[in-house]
Design a protein around this motif. Structure first.
Motif, PDB file in Angstrom:
ATOM      1  N   THR A  56      17.214 -31.024  29.427  1.00  0.00           N
ATOM      2  CA  THR A  56      17.898 -31.433  30.659  1.00  0.00           C
ATOM      3  C   THR A  56      19.042 -31.847  29.258  1.00  0.00           C
ATOM      4  O   THR A  56      19.876 -31.497  28.905  1.00  0.00           O
ATOM      5  N   ARG A  57      18.755 -31.855  28.226  1.00  0.00           N
ATOM      6  CA  ARG A  57      19.681 -31.871  26.754  1.00  0.00           C
ATOM      7  C   ARG A  57      20.340 -30.058  26.097  1.00  0.00           C
ATOM      8  O   ARG A  57      21.382 -30.659  26.015  1.00  0.00           O
ATOM      9  N   LEU A  58      19.694 -29.321  27.224  1.00  0.00           N
ATOM     10  CA  LEU A  58      20.024 -28.623  26.924  1.00  0.00           C
ATOM     11  C   LEU A  58      21.505 -28.115  28.038  1.00  0.00           C
ATOM     12  O   LEU A  58      22.199 -27.436  27.181  1.00  0.00           O
ATOM     13  N   ALA A  59      21.206 -28.716  28.852  1.00  0.00           N
ATOM     14  CA  ALA A  59      22.004 -28.538  29.833  1.00  0.00           C
ATOM     15  C   ALA A  59      23.572 -29.849  29.242  1.00  0.00           C
ATOM     16  O   ALA A  59      24.490 -29.153  29.220  1.00  0.00           O
ATOM     17  N   ALA A  60      23.212 -30.251  29.081  1.00  0.00           N
ATOM     18  CA  ALA A  60      25.193 -31.201  28.044  1.00  0.00           C
ATOM     19  C   ALA A  60      25.390 -30.318  27.321  1.00  0.00           C
ATOM     20  O   ALA A  60      26.515 -30.436  27.035  1.00  0.00           O
ATOM     21  N   LEU A  61      24.471 -29.226  26.399  1.00  0.00           N
ATOM     22  CA  LEU A  61      25.132 -28.188  25.476  1.00  0.00           C
ATOM     23  C   LEU A  61      25.407 -27.032  26.227  1.00  0.00           C
ATOM     24  O   LEU A  61      26.495 -26.769  25.536  1.00  0.00           O
ATOM     25  N   ALA A  62      25.105 -26.516  27.337  1.00  0.00           N
ATOM     26  CA  ALA A  62      25.648 -24.968  27.553  1.00  0.00           C
ATOM     27  C   ALA A  62      26.877 -25.306  28.754  1.00  0.00           C
ATOM     28  O   ALA A  62      26.637 -26.313  30.045  1.00  0.00           O
ATOM     29  N   ASN A  63      27.717 -24.933  28.252  1.00  0.00           N
ATOM     30  CA  ASN A  63      28.878 -24.965  29.288  1.00  0.00           C
ATOM     31  C   ASN A  63      29.526 -23.104  30.100  1.00  0.00           C
ATOM     32  O   ASN A  63      30.216 -23.749  30.939  1.00  0.00           O
ATOM     33  N   GLY A  64      28.207 -22.458  29.913  1.00  0.00           N
ATOM     34  CA  GLY A  64      28.086 -21.541  30.594  1.00  0.00           C
ATOM     35  C   GLY A  64      29.205 -20.186  29.943  1.00  0.00           C
ATOM     36  O   GLY A  64      29.459 -19.102  30.492  1.00  0.00           O
ATOM     37  N   THR A  65      29.626 -21.295  29.301  1.00  0.00           N
ATOM     38  CA  THR A  65      31.087 -19.996  28.896  1.00  0.00           C
ATOM     39  C   THR A  65      30.796 -19.500  27.206  1.00  0.00           C
ATOM     40  O   THR A  65      30.301 -18.708  26.815  1.00  0.00           O
TER      41      THR A  65
END
Length: 300
Positions: free
Chosen positions: A36-45
């Motif tokens: 969940t914390r990773l998802a906040a950091l990862a923008n896919g770009t």
């Protein structure tokens, strides 16, 4: 329109960093919190995320088509499997920035996941047709599909919400034997690859073992197209290529790899004379939803 992590379709960056994590805790709650914390950091770009089969299984989820990398043994060659729970491909143009980003990822993922390996990659030169070069000097990624064909090859479509826009990613670290390569004549080098280095043109008279001939994507039934996003790497005196391919499934990569290893007809790809894979892992790259990773398929 399906929404993928933008890095799948984007050009290879100036610098890339591949960071691999393993599961450090048997607590599913800790792992869920970490993702969940990773998802906040990862923008896919700037940060592309790939989940390994082990991690998806731990979450009690299923991603149709996600399976582990299969080790292969061919005539005189070995293709290893080195599973990993999570791979993040960091992209940018400043190594210091990528180092600090790596630290933020480590902090976000702890204590559920721990960092195992880091490989720093880079874009090297530019070939006659505008693509980056492998450290052998040959242009890489020339056979990549483009436009709609790239979407068709690289992305899951028609599978439903949470899956559409996702992609299956293969990551292999290949270690080059540049001494062996440089001991070859220019003609032998061209015949190993199947192209002229000077202009990147395919050679009709190259032997059947030439890499370009062994992996010609249209020569398979069905055709085996993938979207390559590979980058050279160097560490001390060792160097090579981080091979990365995105596909709507692993099928296209797997049939190419089997043929390269000589499992179809006993003829090994000449690339094994100058390079060997030292790692191999499969990952699932979730789609995006509203600018964030869409992790509903794994229950988040």
């Amino acid at each position: 329109m399906v929404e993928c992590q933008p890095a799948v379709l984007a050009e290879v960056p100036k610098l890339g960093r591949y960071v691999f994590f393993s599961v450090a805790s048997v607590s599913v709650d800790l792992v869920r919190s970490a993702l969940t914390r990773l998802a906040a950091l990862a923008n896919g770009t700037q940060v592309l995320v790939g989940l390994g089969p082990e991690l998806v299984q731990l979450l009690g989820a299923e991603v149709p088509g996600l399976r582990g990398f299969t080790a292969l043994s061919g005539p005189g060659v070995f293709v290893p499997a080195t599973p990993s729970a999570l791979c993040c491909w960091l992209r940018g143009d400043d190594l210091g920035d990528l180092m600090h980003l790596t630290r933020r990822l480590q902090q976000a993922l702890a204590p559920g996941l721990t960092l195992d390996q880091v490989i720093d990659g880079f874009r090297h030169g530019r070939g006659p047709q505008g693509h980056g070069l492998d450290l052998t000097g040959y242009e890489d990624g020339l056979e990549n599909p483009v436009d709609d064909a790239a979407l068709e090859a690289a992305l899951v479509q028609g599978a439903g919400p949470g899956l559409d826009g996702s992609s299956f990613m293969v990551v292999q670290q290949w270690r080059h034997n540049l001494d062996a390569f440089e001991a070859m004549s220019p003609e032998q080098q061209d015949h190993t690859v199947g192209r002229r280095r000077s202009d990147s043109e395919e050679l009709d008279d190259a032997p059947e073992s030439a890499h370009v001939k062994r992996t010609a994507q249209e020569s398979f039934t069905p055709e085996a197209f993938v979207l390559r996003r590979s980058m050279p790497w160097v560490q001390g005196e060792q160097a090579g290529l981080v091979f990365v391919a995105f596909g709507r499934s692993f099928d296209a990569f797997e049939v190419q790899m089997r043929r390269m290893a000589g499992l179809d007809d006993g003829l090994v790809d000449a690339m094994f004379v100058i390079s060997r894979p030292v790692t191999g892992a499969h990952f699932w790259c979730p789609p995006m939803l509203g600018g964030r990773l869409d992790l509903r398929q794994v229950g988040l």
